[in-house]
Design a protein around this motif. Structure first.
Motif, PDB file in Angstrom:
ATOM      1  N   GLU A   1       0.972  -1.265   0.102  1.00  0.00           N
ATOM      2  CA  GLU A   1       0.114   0.027  -0.006  1.00  0.00           C
ATOM      3  C   GLU A   1       0.856   1.231   0.065  1.00  0.00           C
ATOM      4  O   GLU A   1       0.582   2.300  -0.775  1.00  0.00           O
ATOM      5  CB  GLU A   1      -0.944  -0.111   1.213  1.00  0.00           C
ATOM      6  N   LEU A   2       1.913   1.269   0.812  1.00  0.00           N
ATOM      7  CA  LEU A   2       2.938   2.388   0.627  1.00  0.00           C
ATOM      8  C   LEU A   2       3.383   2.626  -0.580  1.00  0.00           C
ATOM      9  O   LEU A   2       3.454   3.959  -0.930  1.00  0.00           O
ATOM     10  CB  LEU A   2       3.837   1.953   1.888  1.00  0.00           C
ATOM     11  N   ILE A   3       4.338   1.926  -1.136  1.00  0.00           N
ATOM     12  CA  ILE A   3       4.953   2.006  -2.132  1.00  0.00           C
ATOM     13  C   ILE A   3       4.315   1.985  -3.348  1.00  0.00           C
ATOM     14  O   ILE A   3       4.610   2.679  -4.527  1.00  0.00           O
ATOM     15  CB  ILE A   3       6.082   1.032  -2.410  1.00  0.00           C
ATOM     16  N   HIS A   4       3.097   1.434  -3.504  1.00  0.00           N
ATOM     17  CA  HIS A   4       2.269   1.439  -4.935  1.00  0.00           C
ATOM     18  C   HIS A   4       0.871   2.109  -4.702  1.00  0.00           C
ATOM     19  O   HIS A   4       0.443   2.557  -5.798  1.00  0.00           O
ATOM     20  CB  HIS A   4       2.002  -0.043  -5.101  1.00  0.00           C
ATOM     21  N   ARG A   5       0.423   2.477  -3.571  1.00  0.00           N
ATOM     22  CA  ARG A   5      -0.892   3.135  -3.731  1.00  0.00           C
ATOM     23  C   ARG A   5      -0.961   4.303  -2.803  1.00  0.00           C
ATOM     24  O   ARG A   5      -1.873   4.719  -2.329  1.00  0.00           O
ATOM     25  CB  ARG A   5      -2.031   2.112  -3.225  1.00  0.00           C
ATOM     26  N   THR A   6       0.021   4.785  -2.417  1.00  0.00           N
ATOM     27  CA  THR A   6       0.534   6.254  -1.641  1.00  0.00           C
ATOM     28  C   THR A   6       1.031   7.136  -2.320  1.00  0.00           C
ATOM     29  O   THR A   6       2.446   6.848  -2.565  1.00  0.00           O
ATOM     30  CB  THR A   6       0.944   5.835  -0.410  1.00  0.00           C
ATOM     31  N   PRO A   7       0.549   8.311  -2.436  1.00  0.00           N
ATOM     32  CA  PRO A   7       1.497   9.335  -2.893  1.00  0.00           C
ATOM     33  C   PRO A   7       2.702   9.561  -2.081  1.00  0.00           C
ATOM     34  O   PRO A   7       2.819   9.604  -0.974  1.00  0.00           O
ATOM     35  CB  PRO A   7       0.621  10.555  -2.911  1.00  0.00           C
ATOM     36  N   GLY A   8       3.709  10.059  -2.774  1.00  0.00           N
ATOM     37  CA  GLY A   8       5.064   9.920  -1.963  1.00  0.00           C
ATOM     38  C   GLY A   8       5.286  11.455  -1.682  1.00  0.00           C
ATOM     39  O   GLY A   8       4.455  12.356  -1.631  1.00  0.00           O
ATOM     40  N   TYR A   9       6.464  11.754  -1.512  1.00  0.00           N
ATOM     41  CA  TYR A   9       6.777  13.273  -1.204  1.00  0.00           C
ATOM     42  C   TYR A   9       8.127  13.572  -1.687  1.00  0.00           C
ATOM     43  O   TYR A   9       9.017  12.592  -2.070  1.00  0.00           O
ATOM     44  CB  TYR A   9       6.898  13.549   0.670  1.00  0.00           C
ATOM     45  N   SER A  10       8.634  14.813  -1.748  1.00  0.00           N
ATOM     46  CA  SER A  10       9.864  15.170  -2.513  1.00  0.00           C
ATOM     47  C   SER A  10      10.908  15.617  -1.381  1.00  0.00           C
ATOM     48  O   SER A  10      10.394  16.634  -0.532  1.00  0.00           O
ATOM     49  CB  SER A  10       9.510  16.357  -3.199  1.00  0.00           C
ATOM     50  N   GLY A  11      11.993  14.912  -1.144  1.00  0.00           N
ATOM     51  CA  GLY A  11      13.090  15.255  -0.164  1.00  0.00           C
ATOM     52  C   GLY A  11      14.129  15.867  -1.062  1.00  0.00           C
ATOM     53  O   GLY A  11      14.294  15.599  -2.176  1.00  0.00           O
ATOM     54  N   TRP A  12      15.213  16.364  -0.257  1.00  0.00           N
ATOM     55  CA  TRP A  12      16.560  16.696  -0.712  1.00  0.00           C
ATOM     56  C   TRP A  12      17.096  15.400  -1.222  1.00  0.00           C
ATOM     57  O   TRP A  12      17.657  15.566  -2.684  1.00  0.00           O
ATOM     58  CB  TRP A  12      17.403  17.265   0.440  1.00  0.00           C
ATOM     59  N   GLN A  13      17.192  14.272  -0.512  1.00  0.00           N
ATOM     60  CA  GLN A  13      18.050  13.132  -0.978  1.00  0.00           C
ATOM     61  C   GLN A  13      16.814  11.957  -1.289  1.00  0.00           C
ATOM     62  O   GLN A  13      15.678  12.522  -1.347  1.00  0.00           O
ATOM     63  CB  GLN A  13      18.942  12.843   0.040  1.00  0.00           C
ATOM     64  N   GLN A  14      17.347  11.014  -1.010  1.00  0.00           N
ATOM     65  CA  GLN A  14      16.116   9.796  -1.206  1.00  0.00           C
ATOM     66  C   GLN A  14      15.344   9.771   0.065  1.00  0.00           C
ATOM     67  O   GLN A  14      15.360   9.940   1.068  1.00  0.00           O
ATOM     68  CB  GLN A  14      16.921   8.418  -0.964  1.00  0.00           C
ATOM     69  N   GLU A  15      13.978  10.030  -0.547  1.00  0.00           N
ATOM     70  CA  GLU A  15      12.891  10.100   0.613  1.00  0.00           C
ATOM     71  C   GLU A  15      12.929   8.783   1.376  1.00  0.00           C
ATOM     72  O   GLU A  15      13.080   7.529   0.893  1.00  0.00           O
ATOM     73  CB  GLU A  15      11.440  10.062  -0.204  1.00  0.00           C
ATOM     74  N   TYR A  16      12.471   8.981   2.717  1.00  0.00           N
ATOM     75  CA  TYR A  16      12.478   8.036   3.889  1.00  0.00           C
ATOM     76  C   TYR A  16      11.157   7.634   4.476  1.00  0.00           C
ATOM     77  O   TYR A  16      10.505   8.884   4.872  1.00  0.00           O
ATOM     78  CB  TYR A  16      13.691   8.119   4.713  1.00  0.00           C
TER      79      TYR A  16
END
Length: 287
Positions: free
Chosen positions: A200-215
């Protein structure tokens, strides 16, 4: 000294002494709204100070341009400083007004009216900037339908995707069609054993923009809800600074860095909240 300035000095003192706690920020916002309704020049002069204190840099610069005495050296110097902030920051990093439970409920209702699906791990994606609104509408690359809300945060796929609608993210169709993901499955906290939650997290949830790799943080055996970009001022305004520092992830040096962090600065913090116990956590990275 006029009454507007007297009130501002008192509110500024309260804000400084409490390190920007929720009540002091709400009081400044109430004062700001009062000043914005006034045509009094003295009120407008104080409004510049309020905008500046709350980091509405663009508004402060534009108002000072309108009312400032350009023959005054101090005014010219301040205009120069505010101009740089207005150009680079705008109002993007303005200190948010702490929301009441009623205001939070209204935001949920507004999202429902817009037809925005509920995302468990990213409950306010319009507010965080993961989605933007378009009056004219854009065409979703995935389903081909016109959408007035489109995704702007990272999507990791081979193909270059311009627009995704919220529905294609929520139902997993975007991730399936493009064999993509919205979050790196290795850049998450340990402690979540249910593979469905990771899916659900990686395939069905909008991400966010970070300076580096988002965690993505996790707590109580589940992934947390992402709440947005913050610095120490925002954490104090929300009343959660000490709470996020009570986290074994951070050593004393890192905790001090969080205390000194500035939203939009070289060190950026990202706020999360546990869906089960309500604890707030942060992630941080550098530009």
């Amino acid at each position: 000294m006029n009454e507007y300035l007297k009130q501002y000095i008192e509110l500024q003192k309260q804000f400084r002494e409490t390190e920007g706690d929720p009540d002091s920020v709400r009081a400044l916002y109430t004062f700001k709204e009062k000043l914005e309704l006034s045509e009094d020049k003295q009120a407008k002069e104080v409004l510049v100070d309020v905008y500046d204190l709350l980091d509405f840099k663009k508004d402060a610069y534009e108002l000072l341009c309108q009312i400032g005495n350009r023959s005054d050296k101090k005014t010219l110097k301040r205009l120069g400083i505010l101009k740089d902030y207005a150009k680079n920051w705008g109002n993007h990093y303005a200190l948010p007004r702490p929301k009441t439970p009623e205001e939070k409920q209204k935001e949920k209702e507004r999202q429902a009216q817009l037809g925005l699906p509920a995302f468990r791990y990213h409950p306010n994606p319009l507010e965080t900037g993961a989605f933007e609104e378009s009056a004219d509408g854009v065409v979703c690359d995935c389903c081909g339908k016109t959408t007035h809300i489109f995704y702007t945060a990272p999507f990791y796929a081979v193909e270059d995707i311009a627009y995704l609608c919220p529905e294609c993210i929520a139902n997993g169709e975007a991730a399936r069609k493009y064999d993509g993901s919205f979050q790196d499955d290795f850049s998450v906290d340990d402690g979540v054993d249910d593979p469905e939650k990771l899916d659900e997290l990686i395939h069905r949830t909008p991400g966010y923009s970070g300076w580096q790799q988002e965690y993505w943080r996790a707590h109580c055996g589940d992934y947390c809800a992402y709440l947005g970009h913050v610095g120490a001022r925002e954490l104090r305004a929300l009343g959660v600074l000490e709470e996020v520092l009570d986290d074994p992830m951070w050593d004393d040096e890192q905790k001090e860095m969080i205390r000194e962090s500035v939203n939009g600065g070289h060190l950026q913090c990202y706020l999360f909240q546990c869906l089960h116990c309500g604890k707030h956590l942060v992630w941080m990275d550098f530009d």
